[in-house]
Design a protein around this motif. Structure first.
Motif, PDB file in Angstrom:
ATOM      1  N   LEU A 323     -19.985 -16.203 -27.532  1.00 18.88           N
ATOM      2  CA  LEU A 323     -19.517 -16.973 -26.378  1.00 18.88           C
ATOM      3  C   LEU A 323     -17.995 -17.054 -26.403  1.00 18.88           C
ATOM      4  CD1 LEU A 323     -20.215 -18.788 -23.920  1.00 18.88           C
ATOM      5  CD2 LEU A 323     -20.300 -20.724 -25.509  1.00 18.88           C
ATOM      6  N   TYR A 324     -17.384 -16.864 -25.230  1.00 16.95           N
ATOM      7  CA  TYR A 324     -15.928 -16.787 -25.149  1.00 16.95           C
ATOM      8  C   TYR A 324     -15.323 -17.809 -24.197  1.00 16.95           C
ATOM      9  CZ  TYR A 324     -16.667 -12.428 -27.651  1.00 16.95           C
ATOM     10  OH  TYR A 324     -17.042 -11.507 -28.596  1.00 16.95           O
ATOM     11  N   SER A 325     -16.045 -18.884 -23.949  1.00 16.03           N
ATOM     12  CA  SER A 325     -15.474 -19.940 -23.121  1.00 16.03           C
ATOM     13  C   SER A 325     -16.225 -21.236 -23.345  1.00 16.03           C
ATOM     14  CB  SER A 325     -15.522 -19.579 -21.639  1.00 16.03           C
ATOM     15  OG  SER A 325     -14.784 -20.528 -20.886  1.00 16.03           O
ATOM     16  N   VAL A 326     -15.576 -22.359 -23.026  1.00 12.08           N
ATOM     17  CA  VAL A 326     -16.202 -23.661 -23.207  1.00 12.08           C
ATOM     18  C   VAL A 326     -17.368 -23.846 -22.242  1.00 12.08           C
ATOM     19  CG1 VAL A 326     -14.607 -24.832 -21.632  1.00 12.08           C
ATOM     20  CG2 VAL A 326     -15.722 -26.129 -23.437  1.00 12.08           C
ATOM     21  N   ILE A 327     -17.326 -23.206 -21.063  1.00  7.85           N
ATOM     22  CA  ILE A 327     -18.441 -23.215 -20.104  1.00  7.85           C
ATOM     23  C   ILE A 327     -19.262 -21.948 -20.337  1.00  7.85           C
ATOM     24  CG2 ILE A 327     -19.106 -23.158 -17.668  1.00  7.85           C
ATOM     25  CD1 ILE A 327     -16.552 -24.693 -17.041  1.00  7.85           C
ATOM     26  N   PRO A 328     -20.545 -22.062 -20.639  1.00  7.24           N
ATOM     27  CA  PRO A 328     -21.332 -20.882 -21.003  1.00  7.24           C
ATOM     28  C   PRO A 328     -21.732 -20.005 -19.824  1.00  7.24           C
ATOM     29  CG  PRO A 328     -22.694 -22.845 -21.062  1.00  7.24           C
ATOM     30  CD  PRO A 328     -21.303 -23.319 -20.759  1.00  7.24           C
ATOM     31  N   ARG A 329     -22.221 -18.824 -20.155  1.00 14.07           N
ATOM     32  CA  ARG A 329     -22.739 -17.900 -19.138  1.00 14.07           C
ATOM     33  C   ARG A 329     -23.921 -18.534 -18.413  1.00 14.07           C
ATOM     34  NH1 ARG A 329     -21.777 -15.110 -23.504  1.00 14.07           N
ATOM     35  NH2 ARG A 329     -23.923 -15.361 -24.224  1.00 14.07           N
ATOM     36  N   GLY A 330     -24.051 -18.202 -17.132  1.00 15.82           N
ATOM     37  CA  GLY A 330     -25.143 -18.740 -16.335  1.00 15.82           C
ATOM     38  C   GLY A 330     -24.832 -20.069 -15.695  1.00 15.82           C
ATOM     39  N   VAL A 331     -23.675 -20.650 -16.033  1.00 17.57           N
ATOM     40  CA  VAL A 331     -23.274 -21.933 -15.465  1.00 17.57           C
ATOM     41  C   VAL A 331     -22.106 -21.691 -14.507  1.00 17.57           C
ATOM     42  CG1 VAL A 331     -22.361 -24.231 -15.979  1.00 17.57           C
ATOM     43  CG2 VAL A 331     -24.060 -23.200 -17.496  1.00 17.57           C
ATOM     44  N   LEU A 332     -22.154 -22.352 -13.380  1.00 19.21           N
ATOM     45  CA  LEU A 332     -21.142 -22.186 -12.339  1.00 19.21           C
ATOM     46  C   LEU A 332     -19.721 -22.234 -12.906  1.00 19.21           C
ATOM     47  CD1 LEU A 332     -20.555 -22.186  -9.204  1.00 19.21           C
ATOM     48  CD2 LEU A 332     -20.382 -24.671  -9.427  1.00 19.21           C
ATOM     49  N   GLY A 333     -18.901 -21.233 -12.580  1.00 22.76           N
ATOM     50  CA  GLY A 333     -17.493 -21.237 -12.953  1.00 22.76           C
ATOM     51  C   GLY A 333     -17.176 -20.570 -14.272  1.00 22.76           C
ATOM     52  N   HIS A 334     -18.172 -20.092 -15.005  1.00 18.88           N
ATOM     53  CA  HIS A 334     -17.927 -19.475 -16.313  1.00 18.88           C
ATOM     54  C   HIS A 334     -16.981 -18.288 -16.219  1.00 18.88           C
ATOM     55  CE1 HIS A 334     -18.626 -17.333 -20.082  1.00 18.88           C
ATOM     56  NE2 HIS A 334     -18.937 -16.276 -19.361  1.00 18.88           N
ATOM     57  N   ASN A 335     -16.068 -18.186 -17.187  1.00 22.44           N
ATOM     58  CA  ASN A 335     -15.293 -16.966 -17.380  1.00 22.44           C
ATOM     59  C   ASN A 335     -15.186 -16.685 -18.875  1.00 22.44           C
ATOM     60  OD1 ASN A 335     -13.206 -18.572 -18.479  1.00 22.44           O
ATOM     61  ND2 ASN A 335     -12.082 -18.646 -16.541  1.00 22.44           N
ATOM     62  N   ASN A 336     -14.475 -15.638 -19.248  1.00 28.55           N
ATOM     63  CA  ASN A 336     -14.322 -15.260 -20.654  1.00 28.55           C
ATOM     64  C   ASN A 336     -12.896 -15.513 -21.121  1.00 28.55           C
ATOM     65  OD1 ASN A 336     -16.985 -14.290 -21.367  1.00 28.55           O
ATOM     66  ND2 ASN A 336     -16.607 -12.574 -19.992  1.00 28.55           N
ATOM     67  N   ALA A 337     -12.425 -16.750 -20.942  1.00 28.50           N
ATOM     68  CA  ALA A 337     -11.025 -17.081 -21.193  1.00 28.50           C
ATOM     69  C   ALA A 337     -10.599 -16.788 -22.626  1.00 28.50           C
ATOM     70  CB  ALA A 337     -10.786 -18.560 -20.874  1.00 28.50           C
ATOM     71  N   PHE A 338     -11.442 -17.049 -23.604  1.00 29.32           N
ATOM     72  CA  PHE A 338     -11.060 -16.799 -24.995  1.00 29.32           C
ATOM     73  C   PHE A 338     -10.986 -15.304 -25.296  1.00 29.32           C
ATOM     74  CE2 PHE A 338     -11.744 -21.262 -25.688  1.00 29.32           C
ATOM     75  CZ  PHE A 338     -10.968 -21.573 -26.796  1.00 29.32           C
ATOM     76  N   HIS A 339     -11.840 -14.525 -24.672  1.00 23.40           N
ATOM     77  CA  HIS A 339     -11.762 -13.075 -24.853  1.00 23.40           C
ATOM     78  C   HIS A 339     -10.484 -12.531 -24.229  1.00 23.40           C
ATOM     79  CE1 HIS A 339     -12.677  -8.776 -24.273  1.00 23.40           C
ATOM     80  NE2 HIS A 339     -13.443  -8.916 -25.357  1.00 23.40           N
ATOM     81  N   ASP A 340     -10.105 -13.081 -23.089  1.00 24.99           N
ATOM     82  CA  ASP A 340      -8.863 -12.646 -22.441  1.00 24.99           C
ATOM     83  C   ASP A 340      -7.651 -12.997 -23.296  1.00 24.99           C
ATOM     84  OD1 ASP A 340     -10.448 -11.829 -20.342  1.00 24.99           O
ATOM     85  OD2 ASP A 340     -10.080 -13.623 -19.136  1.00 24.99           O
ATOM     86  N   GLU A 341      -7.697 -14.155 -23.950  1.00 23.47           N
ATOM     87  CA  GLU A 341      -6.562 -14.615 -24.750  1.00 23.47           C
ATOM     88  C   GLU A 341      -6.529 -13.967 -26.134  1.00 23.47           C
ATOM     89  OE1 GLU A 341      -3.073 -16.898 -24.901  1.00 23.47           O
ATOM     90  OE2 GLU A 341      -4.481 -16.754 -23.218  1.00 23.47           O
ATOM     91  N   TYR A 342      -7.716 -13.713 -26.700  1.00 22.32           N
ATOM     92  CA  TYR A 342      -7.823 -13.114 -28.039  1.00 22.32           C
ATOM     93  C   TYR A 342      -8.862 -11.995 -27.972  1.00 22.32           C
ATOM     94  CZ  TYR A 342      -6.083 -17.882 -28.645  1.00 22.32           C
ATOM     95  OH  TYR A 342      -5.396 -19.067 -28.504  1.00 22.32           O
TER      96      TYR A 342
END
Length: 520
Positions: A323-342
């Motif tokens: 998982l790459y964000s505080v909001i998980p996949r399948g939930v409205l608004g999810h993105n991969n912010a941590f993957h983008d940053e690292y």
């Protein structure tokens, strides 16, 4: 802290008003083939029987069956509907005043009538007690509660379209004002609630016996079978009980290797339900004064070094997904912010981040986790990764669930592993409680920008309009790194072939629907 199925959770509209017919259980025939309780096994623990003193999956699973909230979620729905309430609605266009009217004839288990004063008392004491491991932060927007007869009015400090969803959680459980102290947690091992079940027997850490509540009136139209919940300290013990059929239903958590084997095919004489889940696990940083991780460069270096895929494939046997964000996949608004940053685990970048901040390696950190074989294996993998290249030294501390909760609330660890399940089906359940000021994590994180974005997301009844702000919030969290998302779980429920309804036990609205279980 509750699980959700795969699929975007888009909640349109913030209010549900209207009535649901009171339960008429005497009209339904009882199960004739078997009359004994259905036995449900779990490793989730109950930390308190008082709704003001617990904010964990095991406690809330029990609360949802023995206590009643003004609103609830019916199976498969992401919109709250009246339960103890006859109707609820915002009374202003600014979404700051919310009013509910109680059903007529509601009583607690002891026969005492439920009044608006009991509802007010329930919320007032929740906020007054403000337990360090309690759910008071859920109602951060609540300013005061008024009661007049059967009507209860909630006055909010800020516009909050998600407030009805919060009322439908375990934090909104209604307690009897005569037996639940105003400024202290109740010590009794009994429960005086008004939910669909009565707690008739309870042995802490071992079992809870539930019988249908004949006084219940609410959204549930048909009673379930008697249920006995059996609590297991270790997932291996739950697995053994399941194999020996000492439990009829197994849910949360079998050992990862057992779950991996289940994916290859069904067991004889068993029904296996698998679904996506928004249960997540995070590495939480304690920003207390004096902790090395109070420096954001240290947290960013950990984020740059960590390899989630190895954690998912190793200790968890690919039964979880990185998982790459505080909001998980399948939930409205999810993105991969941590993957983008690292984007790639990199010891070189981690070393550079420490160097640029003038921090000398190795950095010594204390990592805490609750006891359990999978968590211990996860700690071994974390230590291996973080000590790679000599950048960190990791001291690992293990504690049982109660001591672990107290430990992280008191700042005993520099960082700790903590699972999270959504309280209700909305991305706000991963925002305010996890990264908002005064969050339930008690890790000392506060960001004016993150708080501004949380407030911005809460103003929209049409939740799709909040997507942009949720995206910005996730990017901000990836830069600050108050926590580090590790993985997202899958949901498994096992039941014997003579039990039906296990597929409805958990559906993503934060409620453990034991009343759906019946003998075939």
């Amino acid at each position: 802290m509750r699980s959700v199925r795969l699929g975007t959770l888009l909640v349109c509209g913030a209010l549900v008003a209207g009535g649901v017919a009171a339960a008429a259980w005497q009209l339904w025939p009882q199960d004739a083939a078997r009359s004994g309780p259905i036995t449900v096994g779990t490793t989730d623990e109950v930390s308190s029987l008082d709704p003001a003193g617990a904010y964990d999956a095991g406690s809330w699973a029990l609360f949802g069956n023995v206590y009643q909230s003004l609103l609830t979620f019916t199976s498969g729905s992401t919109l709250p509907v009246p339960d103890a309430a006859e109707r609820c609605a915002f009374t202003d266009t600014g979404l700051r005043t919310y009013r509910c009217r109680l059903r007529d004839g509601l009583t607690f288990a002891d026969g005492r009538p439920i009044t608006g004063a009991d509802v007010k008392h329930s919320f007032d004491r929740l906020r007054a007690i403000a337990s360090t491991v309690g759910p008071a932060p859920i109602f951060a927007s609540l300013r005061k509660v008024d009661a007049a007869g059967p009507e209860v009015t909630f006055h909010l400090a800020a516009r909050d379209a998600t407030f009805p969803h919060k009322l439908a959680t375990g934090a909104g459980a209604i307690v009897e004002r005569g037996s639940y102290p105003a400024k202290a947690l109740r010590k009794s091992t009994g429960i005086n609630g008004s939910g669909p079940y009565l707690l008739t027997q309870y042995e802490p850490g071992k079992r809870a016996r539930l019988e249908p509540n004949p006084r219940y009136q609410g959204a549930i139209s048909r009673p379930g079978a008697p249920v006995e919940i059996r609590y297991f300290k270790e997932s291996a013990a739950l697995a053994a009980a399941w194999k020996e059929r000492r439990v009829d239903v197994a849910h949360r958590q079998l050992p990862p290797q057992e779950l991996a084997a289940l994916e290859d095919g069904a067991e004889d004489g068993a029904t296996i339900t698998q679904a996506g889940s928004a249960e997540t696990r995070n590495l939480v940083f304690s920003l207390r004064k004096g902790s090395p991780v109070a420096d954001p460069a240290v947290r960013r270096a950990v984020a740059a070094l960590l390899d989630r895929s190895r954690i998912a494939a190793g200790p968890y046997h690919s039964t979880v997904e990185p998982l790459y964000s505080v909001i998980p996949r399948g939930v409205l608004g999810h993105n991969n912010a941590f993957h983008d940053e690292y984007p790639v685990p990199s010891a070189e970048r981690a070393a550079q981040l420490l160097r640029e901040a003038g921090i000398q390696a190795p950095v010594r950190l204390t990592y805490g986790h609750r006891s359990g074989a999978a968590y211990a294996e996860e700690a071994v993998e974390l230590r291996r990764q973080l000590q790679n290249g000599g950048l960190f030294e990791l001291d690992v501390v293990t504690a049982d669930w109660q001591d672990f909760q107290r430990g992280y609330a008191d700042g005993a660890y520099d960082m700790y592993g903590l699972g999270w399940l959504a309280d209700f089906p909305d991305p706000d359940s991963f925002a305010q409680p996890l990264v908002g000021r005064g969050s339930t994590l008690r890790n000392g994180y506060a960001s004016k920008q993150v708080d501004r974005l949380i407030a911005a997301t809460q103003q929209y009844g049409d939740r799709a309009k909040a997507v942009g702000d949720f995206g910005a919030l996730q990017r901000e969290v990836a830069k600050d790194v108050p926590l580090l998302p590790l993985w997202q779980n899958k949901e498994y429920v096992l039941s014997t072939e003579d039990v039906t309804g296990a597929q409805y036990l958990s559906d993503g609205t934060g409620i453990w629907r034991l009343w759906e279980l019946r003998w075939i």
